[in-house]
Enzyme design. Structure first.
Site, PDB file in Angstrom:
ATOM      1  N   HIS A 256       0.839  -1.209   0.000  1.00 16.34           N
ATOM      2  CA  HIS A 256       0.000   0.000   0.000  1.00 16.34           C
ATOM      3  C   HIS A 256       0.872   1.256   0.000  1.00 16.34           C
ATOM      4  O   HIS A 256       0.719   2.146  -0.846  1.00 16.34           O
ATOM      5  CB  HIS A 256      -0.921  -0.028   1.223  1.00 16.34           C
ATOM      6  CG  HIS A 256      -1.833   1.160   1.330  1.00 16.34           C
ATOM      7  ND1 HIS A 256      -3.155   1.118   0.953  1.00 16.34           N
ATOM      8  CD2 HIS A 256      -1.618   2.419   1.763  1.00 16.34           C
ATOM      9  CE1 HIS A 256      -3.712   2.305   1.150  1.00 16.34           C
ATOM     10  NE2 HIS A 256      -2.795   3.125   1.649  1.00 16.34           N
ATOM     11  N   GLU A 257       1.811   1.325   0.931  1.00 17.48           N
ATOM     12  CA  GLU A 257       2.655   2.527   1.034  1.00 17.48           C
ATOM     13  C   GLU A 257       3.577   2.649  -0.183  1.00 17.48           C
ATOM     14  O   GLU A 257       3.934   3.757  -0.588  1.00 17.48           O
ATOM     15  CB  GLU A 257       3.468   2.502   2.337  1.00 17.48           C
ATOM     16  CG  GLU A 257       2.630   2.509   3.619  1.00 17.48           C
ATOM     17  CD  GLU A 257       1.580   3.607   3.677  1.00 17.48           C
ATOM     18  OE1 GLU A 257       1.801   4.682   3.067  1.00 17.48           O
ATOM     19  OE2 GLU A 257       0.519   3.390   4.300  1.00 17.48           O
ATOM     20  N   HIS A 260       1.746   4.691  -2.699  1.00 22.31           N
ATOM     21  CA  HIS A 260       1.868   6.133  -2.432  1.00 22.31           C
ATOM     22  C   HIS A 260       3.253   6.643  -2.843  1.00 22.31           C
ATOM     23  O   HIS A 260       3.390   7.691  -3.470  1.00 22.31           O
ATOM     24  CB  HIS A 260       1.681   6.405  -0.932  1.00 22.31           C
ATOM     25  CG  HIS A 260       0.255   6.328  -0.465  1.00 22.31           C
ATOM     26  ND1 HIS A 260      -0.742   7.121  -0.980  1.00 22.31           N
ATOM     27  CD2 HIS A 260      -0.340   5.569   0.500  1.00 22.31           C
ATOM     28  CE1 HIS A 260      -1.893   6.856  -0.358  1.00 22.31           C
ATOM     29  NE2 HIS A 260      -1.677   5.912   0.540  1.00 22.31           N
TER      30      HIS A 260
HETATM   31 ZN    ZN Z   1      -3.142   5.216   1.885  1.00 20.61          ZN
END
Ligand code: ZN
Length: 486
Positions: A256-257, A260
């Protein structure tokens, strides 16, 4: 030097100082010695004061007044649009209100953390009431006669209204509830059982992160209590966490990170330290993290690859085959916590918060009635009761630190991810074979070209529309969830 050049040189220094302030925050969550907290708070407040003064400096207004918008190219025009927008928003909020909000946020966060640890909602409500009072004041200053909630939402997702979010959520809710009930009504696999060495988890997390395109020459992966990504341009850092009995927490937080961070790393170098050099909105940012984590990372094809990687790392961990592993990764649980929710139920958690916070900002719901409203709504939506405040009103930090109008961006990210994934599958018919082989380069390369490299050049909805070939809507996400879980 023209007024544009002067303004951009000034802006570049502000952006650089903003990056320094962000790195202080990263350090606080990862490396800072415990005893330094008080001094760090003062250091960060000093940085904020410098930044606020720069962002409201009258010279910005003078330069903006001297620039002839019609003479600007696409990139220059986008820079000026973002600088003007921020400058006007910053000027609308009186200095003493901005200061009061910043001071209250740090005090309220501490109160919230203590209240959550002791399950004491009563200790939290006074500071939350004060926060709501200040946020409504700020919203009035920003709204200029318009809708208060929209003014707050605009900070995180420019040009999206509460009414538009409500329309999307109304269309999603019945479909998600029906899907949830269908899956919950059928047999689900048991969760993972056993201990997973935490150093091995971190080694595998690092490998996955690189596989998804994270450039470690311009980043690093550390442990923190809450996973996050921080920084832009040439220095973008991420964190994850480990729990011995739950390796998925570490691995999927990392993916997830990475979504980003890859977004920030892949912005075209010409935008470095300019207003275009960051992800364009929280919704678009979350679309990248969610598509990496879910549509790609939790796909049947990729979990087949991950199953092999986990057997290599941990030996036989009691899961018979790829199909069972895929179903464990995607199992639905009866939980209370938003951040631990599966793809089907996650948006239901967001809808609950959106409706409550919109009512509070509109003055239709008192803070003193918020817990009761939360618990009633939770039972109605999920079919079981909230058992303690840390599983209810006290679970999220957002409202205590002044993030009102923030929650819907999580679901907008899911909606955008749905649109992008549909387009990605069309563009890459070989996607499943690639994922099954652990080759993410085709998918992440497509996202880099379609979304990430543009930074802040386009408005969020325009960017998603251009990348996915259709106006953003909830349809593709719902179709994807039905196909995967139904
Ligand atoms: Zn997030």
């Amino acid at each position: 030097m023209t007024a544009y050049d002067d303004l951009m040189a000034y802006q570049r220094q502000t952006e650089a100082l903003g990056q320094v302030a962000g790195r202080l925050g990263w350090d606080q969550e990862t490396m800072m010695p415990e005893g330094a907290a008080e001094q760090r708070a003062e250091e960060m407040a000093a940085m904020e004061a410098v930044l606020h003064a720069r962002r409201t400096d009258g010279r910005i207004g003078d330069w903006l007044g001297q620039i002839d918008d019609k003479s600007l190219g696409e990139v220059e025009a986008a820079n000026i649009r973002l600088i003007r927008r921020d400058y006007e928003r910053n000027l609308r909020v009186p200095g003493d209100l901005a200061e009061a909000l910043a001071g209250l946020a740090s005090r309220a966060q501490r109160t919230w953390a203590q209240a959550r640890a002791s399950e004491d909602v009563g200790a939290y409500l006074p500071v939350l009431e004060e926060m709501v009072r200040l946020k409504r004041e700020q919203a009035s200053a920003l709204a200029d006669g318009g809708d208060l909630y929209d003014a707050l939402l605009d900070d995180f997702e420019p040009k999206t209204s509460g009414a538009e979010v409500a329309r999307i959520f109304d269309a999603m809710r019945p479909r998600l509830v029906a899907l949830r009930d269908k899956v919950m009504g059928s047999a689900q696999p048991a969760p993972l059982d056993g201990e997973f060495d935490e150093q091995k988890q971190m080694r595998l997390a690092r490998k996955l992160s690189k596989l998804f395109g994270y450039d470690m020459r311009h980043g690093r992966l550390d442990k923190a209590v809450h996973p996050f990504s921080s920084g832009s341009g040439l220095d973008v850092r991420i964190t994850t966490r480990t729990a011995p009995r739950d390796p998925f927490n570490c691995l999927y937080s990392t993916i997830h990170e990475t979504g980003h961070a890859a977004y920030e790393q892949n912005i075209a170098p010409e935008h470095l330290l300019t207003p275009l050099g960051q992800g364009v909105s929280l919704g678009v940012h979350e679309s990248q993290s969610r598509i990496y984590e879910n549509q790609l990372g939790r796909s049947r094809a990729f979990t087949g690859y991950l199953f092999g990687q986990m057997k290599d790392a941990f030996g036989d961990f009691g899961v018979a085959d790829e199909e069972t592993f895929f179903r464990i990764v995607n199992r639905l649980d009866k939980g209370h916590i938003r951040t631990e929710a599966d793809e089907v139920q996650y948006n239901l958690h967001v809808m609950l918060r959106f409706d409550l916070e919109r009512d509070v900002i509109a003055g239709k719901l008192e803070v003193t009635d918020l817990e009761e409203a939360w618990n009633a709504r939770f039972e109605k939506d999920f079919g079981y009761a909230v058992d303690k405040p840390s599983n209810g009103l006290l679970q999220d930090v957002h409202w205590s630190v002044g993030l009102w109008g923030y929650f819907p961006t999580y679901s907008l990210g899911n909606v955008y991810a749905g649109c992008l994934f549909e387009a990605l599958k069309l563009a890459r018919p070989q996607l499943e074979d690639e994922l099954a082989a652990g080759d993410l380069s085709g998918a992440t390369g497509w996202l880099r070209e379609a979304v990430q490299m543009h930074g802040g050049l386009m408005k969020p909805r325009d960017l998603i529309a251009r990348a996915s070939g259709q106006a953003p809507s909830e349809g593709p996400l719902l179709a994807y969830l039905d196909e995967k879980f139904g």
